[in-house]
Design an enzyme around this catalytic site. Structure first.
Site, short mmCIF file in Angstrom:
data_model
loop_
_atom_site.label_atom_id
_atom_site.label_comp_id
_atom_site.label_asym_id
_atom_site.label_seq_id
_atom_site.Cartn_x
_atom_site.Cartn_y
_atom_site.Cartn_z
N GLU A 1 22.07 8.53 5.59
CA GLU A 1 23.33 9.19 4.60
C GLU A 1 23.00 10.46 4.00
O GLU A 1 23.81 11.60 4.02
CB GLU A 1 23.94 8.06 3.93
CG GLU A 1 24.52 6.97 4.61
CD GLU A 1 24.97 5.83 3.81
OE1 GLU A 1 24.02 5.14 2.94
OE2 GLU A 1 26.20 5.64 3.60
N GLU B 1 22.25 -1.73 7.51
CA GLU B 1 22.81 -2.46 6.49
C GLU B 1 23.44 -3.91 6.99
O GLU B 1 23.31 -4.82 6.18
CB GLU B 1 23.86 -1.75 5.39
CG GLU B 1 23.52 -0.34 4.93
CD GLU B 1 23.33 0.76 5.74
OE1 GLU B 1 23.69 0.79 6.79
OE2 GLU B 1 23.21 1.89 4.97
N1 COA Z 1 14.36 -0.83 -0.72
C1 COA Z 1 13.28 -1.34 -1.45
N2 COA Z 1 12.08 -1.41 -1.13
C2 COA Z 1 11.83 -0.90 0.05
C3 COA Z 1 12.92 -0.34 0.90
C4 COA Z 1 14.22 -0.36 0.36
N3 COA Z 1 15.43 0.20 1.29
N4 COA Z 1 12.33 -0.26 1.88
C5 COA Z 1 11.04 -0.40 1.92
N5 COA Z 1 11.00 -0.84 0.54
C6 COA Z 1 9.44 -1.26 0.09
C7 COA Z 1 9.00 -2.62 0.69
O1 COA Z 1 9.59 -3.61 0.11
C8 COA Z 1 7.49 -2.31 0.42
O2 COA Z 1 7.47 -2.83 -0.92
P1 COA Z 1 6.19 -3.72 -1.30
O3 COA Z 1 4.83 -2.90 -0.69
O4 COA Z 1 6.31 -3.72 -2.77
O5 COA Z 1 6.30 -5.18 -0.63
C9 COA Z 1 7.25 -0.93 0.65
O6 COA Z 1 8.59 -0.38 0.56
C10 COA Z 1 6.77 -0.47 2.19
O7 COA Z 1 7.63 -1.20 2.95
P2 COA Z 1 7.22 -2.18 4.34
O8 COA Z 1 8.61 -2.99 4.53
O9 COA Z 1 5.96 -3.00 3.83
O10 COA Z 1 6.82 -1.14 5.26
P3 COA Z 1 6.81 -1.18 7.12
O11 COA Z 1 6.23 0.06 7.44
O12 COA Z 1 6.48 -2.55 7.18
O13 COA Z 1 8.53 -1.18 7.25
C11 COA Z 1 10.89 -0.21 7.08
C12 COA Z 1 9.29 -0.08 6.95
C13 COA Z 1 11.35 0.90 6.67
C14 COA Z 1 11.13 -0.59 8.73
C15 COA Z 1 10.93 -1.45 6.32
O14 COA Z 1 10.56 -1.22 5.03
C16 COA Z 1 12.58 -1.64 6.15
O15 COA Z 1 13.11 -2.28 6.85
N6 COA Z 1 13.19 -1.18 4.88
C17 COA Z 1 14.51 -1.41 4.61
C18 COA Z 1 15.60 -0.49 5.41
C19 COA Z 1 16.86 -0.84 4.99
O16 COA Z 1 17.73 -1.96 5.36
N7 COA Z 1 17.65 0.21 4.43
C20 COA Z 1 18.92 -0.06 4.09
C21 COA Z 1 18.98 -0.58 2.65
S1 COA Z 1 20.72 -0.80 1.92
#
Ligand code: COA
Length: 259
Positions: A114, A134
């Site tokens: 976004e 989402e």
């Molecule tokens: N909000 C809060 N924390 C987030 C985040 C988010 N949207 N996206 C990533 N993080 C944090 C993770 O919780 C993790 O924190 P930690 O190390 O304290 O556990 C850190 O960032 C690294 O993320 P991680 O998931 O371990 O990395 P990855 O490479 O395995 O995966 C993504 C990357 C982007 C695929 C995955 O983090 C993800 O799916 N994030 C959420 C995406 C999402 O749903 N966005 C819309 C939110 S409304």
């Protein structure tokens, strides 16, 4: 101006705003959204700023979404307020009188997609990923994503991305018209600078007029943004949203029940 979650530099009239929460993949918490709003406001009134770049810190992520940890426990009304305030900040980017380029250096998911769409031009590095995931949390986009994605890529693919929560890579984003260019990561900022140098050489008045006029094409779409606020708020009261966000925090698969 010093920020908690942003780094800013001005060089040669170009303000670079770097979202700086690399440990959280630059997820946008409330404070960061407020700071982006303040940085854009400053840029509007600072004559030294002629153009802007927005990017994320580190090699992996532009912005991985809204900060999920801050969404847990919000009421419907708090959800509406969050959505509306994010929409206002993102609208201030879209209507900025100076050109704004998103340098998308990795994940642009949820609020990250976004944010990039609120900018006037998107340049992506080859590792960039775009999506509106989402629904995986029992939620919908709340910072204008339901309205802007359709503007860039049309209803067919916009609905698919919102409904499946799937992400697309940089080349797919290019072929759909979501991004302007895809470049190797080490050329990301130089490509943005090249584009902005060209734009900066034109009349600033004409540039503002282009931005205002192109935005005007979509401006009767106010109802869609209001609907997004209402629906985003409603999602926050569901059992499915509690399950989706808890599952993310607990790093497990969500089981939705439709309540
Ligand atoms: N909000 C809060 N924390 C987030 C985040 C988010 N949207 N996206 C990533 N993080 C944090 C993770 O919780 C993790 O924190 P930690 O190390 O304290 O556990 C850190 O960032 C690294 O993320 P991680 O998931 O371990 O990395 P990855 O490479 O395995 O995966 C993504 C990357 C982007 C695929 C995955 O983090 C993800 O799916 N994030 C959420 C995406 C999402 O749903 N966005 C819309 C939110 S409304």
């Amino acid at each position: 101006m010093a920020f908690e979650n942003l780094l800013t530099t001005i060089e040669n009239g170009i303000l670079t705003i770097t979202i700086n929460r690399p440990d959280k993949l630059n997820a946008l918490n409330k404070k960061t959204v407020e700071e982006i709003g303040a940085a854009i406001k400053n840029a509007e009134s600072n004559d030294a700023v002629k153009a802007l770049i927005i990017t994320g810190s580190g090699p992996k992520s532009f912005v991985a979404g809204a900060d999920i940890s801050e969404l847990l426990g919000l009421s419907i009304e708090q959800g509406r307020v969050l959505s509306r305030s994010g929409q206002i900040v993102f609208k201030s980017i879209e209507s900025c009188s100076k050109p704004v380029i998103a340098a998308v250096n990795g994940f642009a998911l949820g609020a990250g997609c976004e944010l990039s769409m609120a900018c006037h031009i998107r340049v992506a590095s080859e590792n960039a990923k775009f999506g509106q995931p989402e629904v995986n949390l029992g939620l919908i986009a709340g910072y204008g994503g339901t309205q802007r994605l359709i503007q860039y890529i049309g209803k067919t693919k916009a609905l698919e991305l919102h409904l499946t929560g799937d992400s697309i890579n940089a080349e797919q984003a290019l072929s759909l018209g979501l991004v302007n260019y895809v470049v190797p990561q080490d050329q990301l900022i130089s490509k943005c600078l090249e584009l902005l140098e060209k734009i900066k050489s034109k009349s600033p008045k004409a540039i503002t007029s282009v931005i205002n006029s192109v935005n005007a094409y979509f401006e009767n779409n106010i109802d869609g943004f209001n609907t997004e606020v209402e629906e985003f708020g409603k999602c926050l009261a569901t059992e499915d949203f509690k399950e989706g966000t808890s599952a993310f925090v607990e790093k497990r698969k969500a089981h939705f029940i439709g309540k």
